[in-house]
Motif scaffolding. Structure first.
Motif, PDB file in Angstrom:
ATOM      1  N   THR A   1       3.537 -11.851   4.793  1.00  0.00           N
ATOM      2  CA  THR A   1       3.267 -11.684   3.181  1.00  0.00           C
ATOM      3  C   THR A   1       3.209 -10.201   2.687  1.00  0.00           C
ATOM      4  N   ALA A   2       2.529  -9.306   3.349  1.00  0.00           N
ATOM      5  CA  ALA A   2       2.287  -8.048   3.408  1.00  0.00           C
ATOM      6  C   ALA A   2       3.673  -7.417   3.523  1.00  0.00           C
ATOM      7  N   THR A   3       4.326  -7.765   4.357  1.00  0.00           N
ATOM      8  CA  THR A   3       5.740  -7.138   4.767  1.00  0.00           C
ATOM      9  C   THR A   3       6.776  -7.378   3.563  1.00  0.00           C
ATOM     10  N   ALA A   4       6.867  -8.504   2.937  1.00  0.00           N
ATOM     11  CA  ALA A   4       7.503  -8.913   1.900  1.00  0.00           C
ATOM     12  C   ALA A   4       7.145  -8.125   0.555  1.00  0.00           C
ATOM     13  N   GLY A   5       5.850  -8.169   0.227  1.00  0.00           N
ATOM     14  CA  GLY A   5       5.228  -7.381  -0.563  1.00  0.00           C
ATOM     15  C   GLY A   5       5.679  -5.942  -0.853  1.00  0.00           C
ATOM     16  N   TRP A   6       5.467  -5.221   0.552  1.00  0.00           N
ATOM     17  CA  TRP A   6       5.815  -3.754   0.618  1.00  0.00           C
ATOM     18  C   TRP A   6       7.427  -3.675   0.311  1.00  0.00           C
ATOM     19  N   ARG A   7       8.252  -4.612   0.805  1.00  0.00           N
ATOM     20  CA  ARG A   7       9.824  -4.690   0.579  1.00  0.00           C
ATOM     21  C   ARG A   7       9.925  -4.799  -0.786  1.00  0.00           C
ATOM     22  N   ASN A   8       9.428  -5.652  -1.610  1.00  0.00           N
ATOM     23  CA  ASN A   8       9.887  -6.125  -2.845  1.00  0.00           C
ATOM     24  C   ASN A   8       9.365  -4.982  -3.882  1.00  0.00           C
ATOM     25  N   ALA A   9       8.207  -4.474  -3.476  1.00  0.00           N
ATOM     26  CA  ALA A   9       7.792  -3.243  -4.471  1.00  0.00           C
ATOM     27  C   ALA A   9       8.303  -1.930  -4.254  1.00  0.00           C
ATOM     28  N   PHE A  10       8.948  -1.620  -3.114  1.00  0.00           N
ATOM     29  CA  PHE A  10       9.443  -0.429  -2.786  1.00  0.00           C
ATOM     30  C   PHE A  10      10.810   0.100  -3.769  1.00  0.00           C
ATOM     31  N   PHE A  11      10.465   1.196  -4.309  1.00  0.00           N
ATOM     32  CA  PHE A  11      11.749   1.818  -4.844  1.00  0.00           C
ATOM     33  C   PHE A  11      11.492   3.497  -4.451  1.00  0.00           C
ATOM     34  N   PRO A  12      12.528   4.350  -4.529  1.00  0.00           N
ATOM     35  CA  PRO A  12      12.634   5.621  -4.227  1.00  0.00           C
ATOM     36  C   PRO A  12      11.770   6.487  -5.434  1.00  0.00           C
ATOM     37  N   CYS A  13      10.953   7.425  -4.903  1.00  0.00           N
ATOM     38  CA  CYS A  13      10.050   8.112  -5.652  1.00  0.00           C
ATOM     39  C   CYS A  13       8.810   7.408  -6.005  1.00  0.00           C
ATOM     40  N   ARG A  14       8.308   6.453  -5.221  1.00  0.00           N
ATOM     41  CA  ARG A  14       7.047   5.557  -5.911  1.00  0.00           C
ATOM     42  C   ARG A  14       5.907   6.515  -5.694  1.00  0.00           C
ATOM     43  N   CYS A  15       5.901   7.336  -4.739  1.00  0.00           N
ATOM     44  CA  CYS A  15       4.839   8.334  -4.927  1.00  0.00           C
ATOM     45  C   CYS A  15       5.501   9.732  -4.103  1.00  0.00           C
ATOM     46  N   VAL A  16       5.947  10.742  -5.378  1.00  0.00           N
ATOM     47  CA  VAL A  16       6.688  11.787  -5.034  1.00  0.00           C
ATOM     48  C   VAL A  16       5.902  13.044  -5.465  1.00  0.00           C
ATOM     49  N   HIS A  17       6.201  14.236  -4.760  1.00  0.00           N
ATOM     50  CA  HIS A  17       5.849  15.453  -5.321  1.00  0.00           C
ATOM     51  C   HIS A  17       6.889  16.501  -5.667  1.00  0.00           C
ATOM     52  N   ARG A  18       6.676  17.424  -6.461  1.00  0.00           N
ATOM     53  CA  ARG A  18       7.603  18.506  -6.615  1.00  0.00           C
ATOM     54  C   ARG A  18       6.473  19.691  -6.926  1.00  0.00           C
ATOM     55  N   ARG A  19       7.110  20.827  -6.488  1.00  0.00           N
ATOM     56  CA  ARG A  19       6.568  22.263  -6.378  1.00  0.00           C
ATOM     57  C   ARG A  19       7.137  22.964  -7.620  1.00  0.00           C
ATOM     58  N   GLY A  20       6.000  23.741  -8.306  1.00  0.00           N
ATOM     59  CA  GLY A  20       6.194  24.694  -9.347  1.00  0.00           C
ATOM     60  C   GLY A  20       5.444  25.970  -8.911  1.00  0.00           C
TER      61      GLY A  20
ATOM     62  N   PRO B   1       2.756  11.996   0.114  1.00  0.00           N
ATOM     63  CA  PRO B   1       3.986  11.956  -1.008  1.00  0.00           C
ATOM     64  C   PRO B   1       5.283  12.417  -0.394  1.00  0.00           C
ATOM     65  N   THR B   2       6.129  11.843  -0.861  1.00  0.00           N
ATOM     66  CA  THR B   2       7.689  12.153  -0.565  1.00  0.00           C
ATOM     67  C   THR B   2       7.957  13.530  -1.385  1.00  0.00           C
ATOM     68  N   ARG B   3       8.893  14.452  -1.022  1.00  0.00           N
ATOM     69  CA  ARG B   3       9.249  15.254  -1.673  1.00  0.00           C
ATOM     70  C   ARG B   3      10.428  14.858  -2.777  1.00  0.00           C
ATOM     71  N   ALA B   4      10.662  15.474  -3.868  1.00  0.00           N
ATOM     72  CA  ALA B   4      11.561  15.236  -4.777  1.00  0.00           C
ATOM     73  C   ALA B   4      12.800  15.908  -4.529  1.00  0.00           C
ATOM     74  N   TYR B   5      13.773  15.558  -3.688  1.00  0.00           N
ATOM     75  CA  TYR B   5      15.003  16.414  -3.383  1.00  0.00           C
ATOM     76  C   TYR B   5      15.995  16.352  -4.355  1.00  0.00           C
ATOM     77  N   ARG B   6      15.699  14.848  -5.058  1.00  0.00           N
ATOM     78  CA  ARG B   6      16.771  14.717  -6.214  1.00  0.00           C
ATOM     79  C   ARG B   6      16.122  13.244  -6.956  1.00  0.00           C
ATOM     80  N   TRP B   7      16.467  13.268  -8.290  1.00  0.00           N
ATOM     81  CA  TRP B   7      15.768  12.339  -8.936  1.00  0.00           C
ATOM     82  C   TRP B   7      16.783  11.035  -8.886  1.00  0.00           C
ATOM     83  N   PRO B   8      16.456   9.980  -8.325  1.00  0.00           N
ATOM     84  CA  PRO B   8      17.207   8.540  -8.343  1.00  0.00           C
ATOM     85  C   PRO B   8      17.447   7.883  -9.610  1.00  0.00           C
ATOM     86  N   PHE B   9      16.338   8.343 -10.627  1.00  0.00           N
ATOM     87  CA  PHE B   9      16.463   7.788 -11.948  1.00  0.00           C
ATOM     88  C   PHE B   9      16.181   8.824 -12.895  1.00  0.00           C
ATOM     89  N   PRO B  10      16.400   8.642 -14.174  1.00  0.00           N
ATOM     90  CA  PRO B  10      15.961   9.740 -14.962  1.00  0.00           C
ATOM     91  C   PRO B  10      14.509  10.046 -14.747  1.00  0.00           C
TER      92      PRO B  10
END
Length: 219
Positions: free
Chosen positions: A122-141, A206-215
């Protein structure tokens, strides 16, 4: 009570690399990039593999998610963070014995093939179904780090601009000994679910935002 610091650089992570995530394509001549043994910083290693053409990675050893995880698993999570940020598909097995897989802390990372400790999947399927790029992302200024976190299902935006906090964030990218981070800074970052404490070290999540996958406004 923080766990006892260990030499995390002595904990290597084995990674098998390929140019393609499709099993049939990966068996074609020239597609395999070989096995690497990571024993240094994750960030430049993952970037270098991506430049070489790696688009799929396999971690043969299970990765423990629980708070008592050893240094090898802690470093593997940091590597998963970087591979996810570059858009590399990862074949890996998560391992959990205390139910921590259910708190969603790691669900911004590329989903595991299975979770040992999740017998019905159940947890494995939930993780896979909910995942998308940049779900928890950071960018530096200049003078700040912004985190955009959707692991809870709704957007949470955190801006970090205090010098001690920024120093801790930079150090935790590759793991920083817990006792080197002021207690109040550690409390803030752990409370915001931006770092975890493993093997006596703090690790940035958090992952780094090397490029935006969506607007950008969607992320």
């Amino acid at each position: 009570m923080p766990s006892r610091p260990v030499d995390v650089d002595a904990a290597g992570v084995r990674v098998d690399l390929s140019r393609d995530y499709d099993p049939v394509a990966a068996r074609l001549p020239g597609m395999a990039l070989g096995t690497r043994h990571l024993a240094g910083a994750c960030t430049p290693a993952a970037a270098g593999w991506y430049r070489e053409g790696a688009r799929h990675a396999r971690l043969p050893a299970p990765v423990d998610l629980c708070p008592d995880a050893d240094a090898a698993s802690a470093r593997a999570v940091a590597l998963l963070r970087e591979l996810t940020a570059h858009g590399v598909a990862v074949d890996w097995t998560a391992r959990c014995h205390d139910g921590c897989h259910g708190d969603g802390l790691f669900t911004h990372l590329y989903p595991p093939t299975r979770i040992d400790g999740d017998p019905d999947g159940t947890a494995t399927a939930g993780w896979r179904n909910a995942f998308f790029p940049c779900r928890c992302v950071h960018r530096r200024g200049p003078g700040f780090v912004e985190v955009r976190d959707r692991r809870s299902g709704s957007l949470e935006v955190v801006t970090i601009d205090e010098p001690q906090h920024l120093a801790a964030v930079a150090a935790a990218a590759e793991g920083v000994a817990t006792d080197l981070v002021p207690a109040e800074v550690r409390r803030d970052l752990v409370g915001a679910r931006l770092v975890v404490e493993r093997a006596g070290h703090l690790w940035w999540l958090p992952t780094r935002a090397y490029r935006w996958p969506f607007p950008a406004l969607i992320v």
